[in-house]
Design an enzyme around this catalytic site. Structure first.
Site, PDB file in Angstrom:
ATOM      1  N   ARG A 160       0.823  -1.231   0.000  1.00 56.04           N
ATOM      2  CA  ARG A 160       0.000   0.000   0.000  1.00 56.04           C
ATOM      3  C   ARG A 160       0.851   1.273   0.000  1.00 56.04           C
ATOM      4  O   ARG A 160       0.513   2.249   0.661  1.00 56.04           O
ATOM      5  CB  ARG A 160      -0.962   0.034   1.205  1.00 56.04           C
ATOM      6  CG  ARG A 160      -1.904  -1.110   1.336  1.00 56.04           C
ATOM      7  CD  ARG A 160      -2.848  -1.275   0.158  1.00 56.04           C
ATOM      8  NE  ARG A 160      -3.438  -2.583   0.220  1.00 56.04           N
ATOM      9  CZ  ARG A 160      -2.941  -3.656  -0.408  1.00 56.04           C
ATOM     10  NH1 ARG A 160      -1.881  -3.550  -1.200  1.00 56.04           N
ATOM     11  NH2 ARG A 160      -3.495  -4.816  -0.289  1.00 56.04           N
ATOM     12  N   SER A 209      -9.752   1.033   4.401  1.00 51.61           N
ATOM     13  CA  SER A 209      -8.933   0.828   5.608  1.00 51.61           C
ATOM     14  C   SER A 209      -8.257   2.127   6.007  1.00 51.61           C
ATOM     15  O   SER A 209      -7.615   2.768   5.176  1.00 51.61           O
ATOM     16  CB  SER A 209      -7.864  -0.235   5.347  1.00 51.61           C
ATOM     17  OG  SER A 209      -8.474  -1.478   5.145  1.00 51.61           O
ATOM     18  N   GLU A 279      -3.115   4.643   6.472  1.00 53.83           N
ATOM     19  CA  GLU A 279      -3.152   4.375   5.028  1.00 53.83           C
ATOM     20  C   GLU A 279      -3.833   5.549   4.322  1.00 53.83           C
ATOM     21  O   GLU A 279      -3.426   5.952   3.244  1.00 53.83           O
ATOM     22  CB  GLU A 279      -3.917   3.066   4.762  1.00 53.83           C
ATOM     23  CG  GLU A 279      -3.915   2.684   3.298  1.00 53.83           C
ATOM     24  CD  GLU A 279      -4.598   1.341   3.016  1.00 53.83           C
ATOM     25  OE1 GLU A 279      -4.380   0.377   3.787  1.00 53.83           O
ATOM     26  OE2 GLU A 279      -5.353   1.269   2.038  1.00 53.83           O
TER      27      GLU A 279
HETATM   28  C1  LIG Z   1     -15.109   0.747   0.426  1.00 58.02           C
HETATM   29  C2  LIG Z   1     -13.641   0.813   0.113  1.00 58.02           C
HETATM   30  C3  LIG Z   1     -12.923  -0.355  -0.057  1.00 58.02           C
HETATM   31  C4  LIG Z   1     -11.564  -0.315  -0.338  1.00 58.02           C
HETATM   32  N1  LIG Z   1     -10.883  -1.495  -0.526  1.00 58.02           N
HETATM   33  C5  LIG Z   1      -9.580  -1.474  -0.861  1.00 58.02           C
HETATM   34  C6  LIG Z   1      -8.864  -2.690  -1.114  1.00 58.02           C
HETATM   35  O1  LIG Z   1      -9.411  -3.787  -1.058  1.00 58.02           O
HETATM   36  N2  LIG Z   1      -7.548  -2.602  -1.422  1.00 58.02           N
HETATM   37  C7  LIG Z   1      -6.894  -1.416  -1.514  1.00 58.02           C
HETATM   38  O2  LIG Z   1      -5.683  -1.398  -1.815  1.00 58.02           O
HETATM   39  N3  LIG Z   1      -7.541  -0.251  -1.269  1.00 58.02           N
HETATM   40  C8  LIG Z   1      -8.854  -0.239  -0.967  1.00 58.02           C
HETATM   41  N4  LIG Z   1      -9.509   0.934  -0.721  1.00 58.02           N
HETATM   42  C9  LIG Z   1      -8.767   2.210  -0.744  1.00 58.02           C
HETATM   43  C10 LIG Z   1      -8.748   2.923  -2.118  1.00 58.02           C
HETATM   44  O3  LIG Z   1      -9.822   2.484  -2.923  1.00 58.02           O
HETATM   45  C11 LIG Z   1      -7.424   2.686  -2.855  1.00 58.02           C
HETATM   46  O4  LIG Z   1      -6.332   3.165  -2.106  1.00 58.02           O
HETATM   47  C12 LIG Z   1      -7.429   3.354  -4.248  1.00 58.02           C
HETATM   48  O5  LIG Z   1      -6.419   2.773  -5.036  1.00 58.02           O
HETATM   49  C13 LIG Z   1      -7.257   4.872  -4.207  1.00 58.02           C
HETATM   50  O6  LIG Z   1      -7.466   5.372  -5.525  1.00 58.02           O
HETATM   51  P1  LIG Z   1      -8.097   6.828  -5.776  1.00 58.02           P
HETATM   52  O7  LIG Z   1      -8.062   7.081  -7.232  1.00 58.02           O
HETATM   53  O8  LIG Z   1      -9.421   6.925  -5.117  1.00 58.02           O
HETATM   54  O9  LIG Z   1      -7.027   7.728  -5.047  1.00 58.02           O
HETATM   55  P2  LIG Z   1      -7.265   9.097  -4.145  1.00 58.02           P
HETATM   56  O10 LIG Z   1      -8.025   8.700  -2.948  1.00 58.02           O
HETATM   57  O11 LIG Z   1      -7.891  10.113  -5.053  1.00 58.02           O
HETATM   58  O12 LIG Z   1      -5.792   9.471  -3.838  1.00 58.02           O
HETATM   59  C14 LIG Z   1      -4.992   8.660  -2.986  1.00 58.02           C
HETATM   60  C15 LIG Z   1      -3.557   9.198  -2.999  1.00 58.02           C
HETATM   61  O13 LIG Z   1      -2.987   9.014  -4.295  1.00 58.02           O
HETATM   62  C16 LIG Z   1      -2.600  10.264  -4.867  1.00 58.02           C
HETATM   63  N5  LIG Z   1      -2.915  10.176  -6.297  1.00 58.02           N
HETATM   64  C17 LIG Z   1      -4.105   9.781  -6.866  1.00 58.02           C
HETATM   65  N6  LIG Z   1      -3.983   9.728  -8.197  1.00 58.02           N
HETATM   66  C18 LIG Z   1      -2.697  10.124  -8.493  1.00 58.02           C
HETATM   67  C19 LIG Z   1      -1.961  10.282  -9.700  1.00 58.02           C
HETATM   68  N7  LIG Z   1      -2.504  10.018 -10.888  1.00 58.02           N
HETATM   69  N8  LIG Z   1      -0.672  10.698  -9.621  1.00 58.02           N
HETATM   70  C20 LIG Z   1      -0.107  10.968  -8.418  1.00 58.02           C
HETATM   71  N9  LIG Z   1      -0.744  10.846  -7.239  1.00 58.02           N
HETATM   72  C21 LIG Z   1      -2.020  10.432  -7.274  1.00 58.02           C
HETATM   73  C22 LIG Z   1      -3.407  11.313  -4.118  1.00 58.02           C
HETATM   74  O14 LIG Z   1      -2.741  12.572  -4.143  1.00 58.02           O
HETATM   75  C23 LIG Z   1      -3.473  10.702  -2.726  1.00 58.02           C
HETATM   76  O15 LIG Z   1      -2.270  10.946  -2.030  1.00 58.02           O
HETATM   77  C24 LIG Z   1     -10.890   0.936  -0.444  1.00 58.02           C
HETATM   78  C25 LIG Z   1     -11.622   2.117  -0.284  1.00 58.02           C
HETATM   79  C26 LIG Z   1     -12.989   2.065  -0.023  1.00 58.02           C
HETATM   80  C27 LIG Z   1     -13.757   3.350   0.104  1.00 58.02           C
END
Ligand SMILES: Cc1cc2nc3c(=O)[nH]c(=O)nc-3n(C[C@H](O)[C@H](O)[C@H](O)COP(=O)(O)OP(=O)(O)OC[C@H]3O[C@@H](n4cnc5c(N)ncnc54)[C@H](O)[C@@H]3O)c2cc1C
Length: 286
Positions: A160, A209, A279
């Site tokens: 992660r 998480s 996280e």
């Molecule tokens: C119900 C639920 C279940 C989940 N289950 C899981 C799971 O099973 N496994 C898991 O790993 N995660 C899980 N997550 C967490 C989340 O979905 C992941 O971490 C996901 O990959 C985040 O992607 P995002 O586009 O929403 O990122 P954001 O939330 O928009 O950003 C997260 C971070 O990444 C940075 N970021 C985003 N895009 C870029 C980019 N293109 N370039 C540079 N930096 C960037 C942001 O600045 C921030 O620091 C879950 C979340 C929820 C709500």
């Protein structure tokens, strides 16, 4: 839709459904626009699907929202594998579903993980024994105004976590996927989603998480063992279903979620000696 908005409420762009406004909210549609915005606002917060963030009640000064960078291409297969490239704003779950339809295996684990491809690479997202690191061939990054390819190793992907160069933005990612049987791929995806439904509170807003699992243990188990399940601060509640999830019962503020996070951290530290690592990413002032 304009590419720049002022005082844009951020709650609707997060899965927590919490957060004040962005003074400036930018929505690049091309890499050139992204480079332009990043050059002008190097301190801008990069937002993907907002599924791993807690945005403060005051909001944030500048947010660069990447959901519109959604290019997609597949290279001709070679020895049974295909290189699939998706823009950073592409939904990770939608990509998994599309790969199933194309009979390409490797992203079954991604089915049901909210957020974008860019966010998934940054977080090295994973589930059901798979993670981005296993299938990422390369990511294309914007660093200091220049576009360059990085391998997973160069991005320092681990549990992660990633170690991107400072200020870098992921523009797209290329996954190395194997040709497989569509029915079998679909079966694995459904199985993964079913497991998720049984263990996670998916019907109520959260950011997944809150804490990383400490080595050899589970943050959820530790938090539950200290009696936190169901504990509330205002509208923020430690999920009854999964103690490493904080849910928004509908009226939670970011300050309340943060207070609950601090309470958990302090109690876990004093009760077990373990320092939990977050996280989720905090955006704005707390
Ligand atoms: C119900 C639920 C279940 C989940 N289950 C899981 C799971 O099973 N496994 C898991 O790993 N995660 C899980 N997550 C967490 C989340 O979905 C992941 O971490 C996901 O990959 C985040 O992607 P995002 O586009 O929403 O990122 P954001 O939330 O928009 O950003 C997260 C971070 O990444 C940075 N970021 C985003 N895009 C870029 C980019 N293109 N370039 C540079 N930096 C960037 C942001 O600045 C921030 O620091 C879950 C979340 C929820 C709500």
């Amino acid at each position: 839709m304009t590419k720049a908005r002022k005082n844009e409420p951020l709650a609707k762009f997060t899965t927590f459904r919490i957060g004040g406004p962005a003074e400036l909210f930018l929505m690049p549609e091309t890499v050139e626009e992204l480079a332009d915005f990043c050059g002008k606002y190097p301190e801008g917060f990069i937002l993907g699907g907002g599924s791993n963030v807690l945005v403060s009640d005051e909001g944030a000064p500048v947010v660069i929202f990447l959901k519109k960078l959604k290019n997609f291409s597949v290279a001709a297969p070679e020895n049974g594998s295909s290189a699939v490239t998706a823009g950073s704003g592409y939904s990770f779950t939608a990509l998994s579903r599309k790969m199933c339809g194309m009979g390409l295996s490797g992203l079954e684990f991604a089915y049901g993980i909210p957020g974008t491809v860019g966010g998934a690479v940054v977080m090295n997202a994973g589930a059901s024994g798979g993670e981005v690191k296993d299938v990422l061939e390369k990511a294309t990054l914007l660093v200091d105004g220049k576009v360059r390819d990085f391998s997973g190793r160069e991005l320092g992907l681990s549990y992660r976590k990633s170690e991107l160069p400072k200020g870098a933005v992921i523009v797209s990612a290329t996954f190395n996927l194997q040709q497989g049987d569509e029915k079998e791929i679909e079966r694995r995806m459904k199985e993964n989603l079913e497991k998720r439904k049984q263990t996670q509170p998916l019907d109520i807003p959260s950011a997944g998480s809150v804490f990383r699992n400490p080595p050899g243990d589970f943050a959820g188990r530790i938090i539950e063992s200290l009696g936190f399940k169901g504990r509330c601060v205002g509208g923020a509640q430690v999920s009854e279903k999964h103690a490493n999830f904080i849910v928004n019962q509908g009226w939670a503020t970011a300050a309340q979620v943060f207070q609950l996070i601090k309470m958990i951290e302090e109690t876990v530290k004093s009760g077990t000696g373990i320092t939990l690592e977050r996280e989720i990413k905090l955006v704005g002032n707390f």
